[in-house]
Scaffold this active site. Structure first.
Site, PDB file in Angstrom:
ATOM      1  N   HIS A 187      18.028  -9.697   5.703  1.00 53.74           N
ATOM      2  CA  HIS A 187      17.403  -9.688   4.380  1.00 53.74           C
ATOM      3  C   HIS A 187      17.236  -8.248   3.911  1.00 53.74           C
ATOM      4  CE1 HIS A 187      14.082 -11.679   1.701  1.00 53.74           C
ATOM      5  NE2 HIS A 187      14.669 -10.676   1.079  1.00 53.74           N
ATOM      6  N   HIS A 205      10.414 -13.985   4.535  1.00 50.14           N
ATOM      7  CA  HIS A 205       9.294 -13.030   4.581  1.00 50.14           C
ATOM      8  C   HIS A 205       7.928 -13.728   4.660  1.00 50.14           C
ATOM      9  CE1 HIS A 205       9.444 -13.622   0.220  1.00 50.14           C
ATOM     10  NE2 HIS A 205      10.345 -12.678   0.018  1.00 50.14           N
ATOM     11  N   ASN A 255       4.405 -13.685   2.519  1.00 51.47           N
ATOM     12  CA  ASN A 255       4.601 -13.126   1.180  1.00 51.47           C
ATOM     13  C   ASN A 255       5.197 -14.154   0.230  1.00 51.47           C
ATOM     14  OD1 ASN A 255       4.016  -9.996   1.309  1.00 51.47           O
ATOM     15  ND2 ASN A 255       4.925 -10.625   3.249  1.00 51.47           N
ATOM     16  N   ARG A 294      -8.031 -27.004   4.692  1.00 48.29           N
ATOM     17  CA  ARG A 294      -7.811 -28.380   4.236  1.00 48.29           C
ATOM     18  C   ARG A 294      -6.388 -28.583   3.697  1.00 48.29           C
ATOM     19  NH1 ARG A 294     -13.418 -28.121   3.167  1.00 48.29           N
ATOM     20  NH2 ARG A 294     -13.151 -27.147   1.126  1.00 48.29           N
ATOM     21  N   ASP A 323       6.254  -3.736   8.078  1.00 50.63           N
ATOM     22  CA  ASP A 323       5.876  -2.399   7.618  1.00 50.63           C
ATOM     23  C   ASP A 323       4.363  -2.229   7.597  1.00 50.63           C
ATOM     24  OD1 ASP A 323       5.299  -4.047   5.455  1.00 50.63           O
ATOM     25  OD2 ASP A 323       6.494  -2.911   3.999  1.00 50.63           O
ATOM     26  N   ASP A 352      13.878  -6.302   4.026  1.00 50.21           N
ATOM     27  CA  ASP A 352      13.728  -6.625   2.604  1.00 50.21           C
ATOM     28  C   ASP A 352      13.754  -5.338   1.781  1.00 50.21           C
ATOM     29  OD1 ASP A 352      13.449  -8.125   0.296  1.00 50.21           O
ATOM     30  OD2 ASP A 352      11.309  -8.545   0.567  1.00 50.21           O
TER      31      ASP A 352
END
Length: 387
Positions: A61, A217, A220, A228, A249, A275
């Site tokens: 990625h 990721h 994110n 719940r 990172d 990423d």
């Protein structure tokens, strides 16, 4: 005459264990022998000086680096990425697109289809299509105006433009046609990864049953964990069929959140990614991602509203972070930085240091700094400045 390399005096990390004072013999781009007293002559010899010898990192990625971005749709952009990635120990990668107008995505895919890796470069394994089949509620840095539900017909057109090189798709399973699209990807041997998603845990479980195998990721742009309704984060952590990408990172996720993922998923189901966007390796300043202005500092990249816009992380620093903070072993480093990605992508000859595999190798010193990177049996990077 065949090009040969003998790598000596290494702490060689193999699937069976660690070889102290280990050696690796390489011929014509392939690992021919791994052992402790190899009796072969080589054109070139590399003394690992006791450093760690691991399979080359695989970044599933990554959007860009050193001023280049996959969405530039130019040969120069992919050449730049392939040239610079060995410096961080990366020997292969998926060129990652992002949500844009269909024509812009098609141009990037056609460009990737035509790209050929040169000796000593990181190998472009194919394309990771991140968006546009994601949730507008979890857009993040994906331009919301181009987000759309999963569309099998559009995907087939893009896969044709890519000449079959789309290897992975990030999508939101809860969107219209999401589950049937996952079944289609699974049937075609393409990694279906849940990301930019507002899914419930039940929808994550259903997606895994349909053939999804990964979470993009982790943490994110995912529906958050609640006791719940554990959401997409709970699903990514708890559904055993899913591997989870992590951007280590410690900006995208707190170190303790990364530790939680490591404890729950284990070393066999965690995948380090960067990423990274085009500013990786460059000075702080103003850049762009998917046509959107991005402000880059020494540590991160953000849109004008503060949203994280990819990273400027290297695989080398991702490895250093998880080793220093989580204390993970060299054997587990090999899995999370290479082996798991190779398994997900069905790359039988990558991801481990065994005879018969591609000679994709990274040598790191005891502080986990990259000293040499070998891409397909050719030195792609040396720490002394030559590359």
């Amino acid at each position: 005459m065949a090009h040969t390399i003998l790598l000596t005096n290494g702490t060689v990390v193999t699937p069976e264990g660690i070889l102290e004072k280990g050696e690796v013999f390489i011929e014509d781009g392939m690992i021919q022998e791994v052992g402790t007293s190899i009796k072969r002559q080589a054109n070139q010899q590399i003394d690992a000086q006791g450093g760690y010898v691991l399979p080359g990192f695989i970044d599933m990625h990554i959007h860009g680096a050193s001023g280049a971005d996959v969405m530039d749709a130019t040969e120069e952009a992919l050449q730049t990425m392939a040239d610079v990635l060995p410096k961080e120990g990366t020997t292969s990668f998926l060129a990652t697109s992002m949500t844009q107008a269909p024509g812009a995505i098609e141009a990037a895919l056609k460009n990737a289809a035509a790209f050929t890796t040169k000796p000593g470069q990181a190998q472009m394994l194919g394309v990771h299509l991140e968006g546009p089949f994601v949730s507008p509620k979890r857009a993040g840095a994906q331009p919301i105006e181009y987000i759309c539900p999963p569309d099998a017909e559009q995907f087939d057109a893009w896969q044709k433009a890519a000449e079959g090189k789309i290897r992975m798709v990030t999508l939101a399973p809860e969107e219209e046609n999401g589950m049937s699209f996952i079944r289609k990807l699974a049937a075609e041997g393409i990694v279906a990864s849940m990301g930019h998603t507002n899914a419930t845990i039940a929808q994550m479980e259903e997606a895994a049953e349909a053939g999804a195998v990964q979470a993009t990721h982790l943490y994110n742009q995912m529906s958050p964990f609640h006791h719940r309704e554990p959401g997409a984060i709970g699903g990514a952590l708890l559904v055993d069929e899913l591997c989870a990408e992590v951007i280590a990172d410690f900006i995208h996720s707190h170190p303790k959140a990364v530790e939680l993922a490591y404890r729950v998923k284990g070393a066999d189901r965690l995948i380090l990614i960067t990423d990274a966007m085009r500013a990786k390796g460059l000075e702080p300043g103003e850049y762009d991602l998917g046509g959107q202005p991005v402000h880059v500092t020494e540590t991160d990249a953000r849109l004008s509203d503060g949203t994280l816009a990819g990273s400027i992380l290297t695989m080398e620093h991702a490895v250093k972070n998880v080793v220093r903070t989580l204390g993970i072993s060299p054997l587990d480093v090999a899995k999370v930085s290479s082996g798991n990605a190779a398994r997900q992508l069905g790359l039988a000859k990558k991801g481990s240091l065994i005879a018969g595999n591609d000679a994709d190798i990274v040598i790191l010193d005891k502080e986990w700094t990259v000293m040499h990177t070998i891409c397909g049996g050719v030195i792609g990077y040396e720490h002394n400045g030559k590359s």
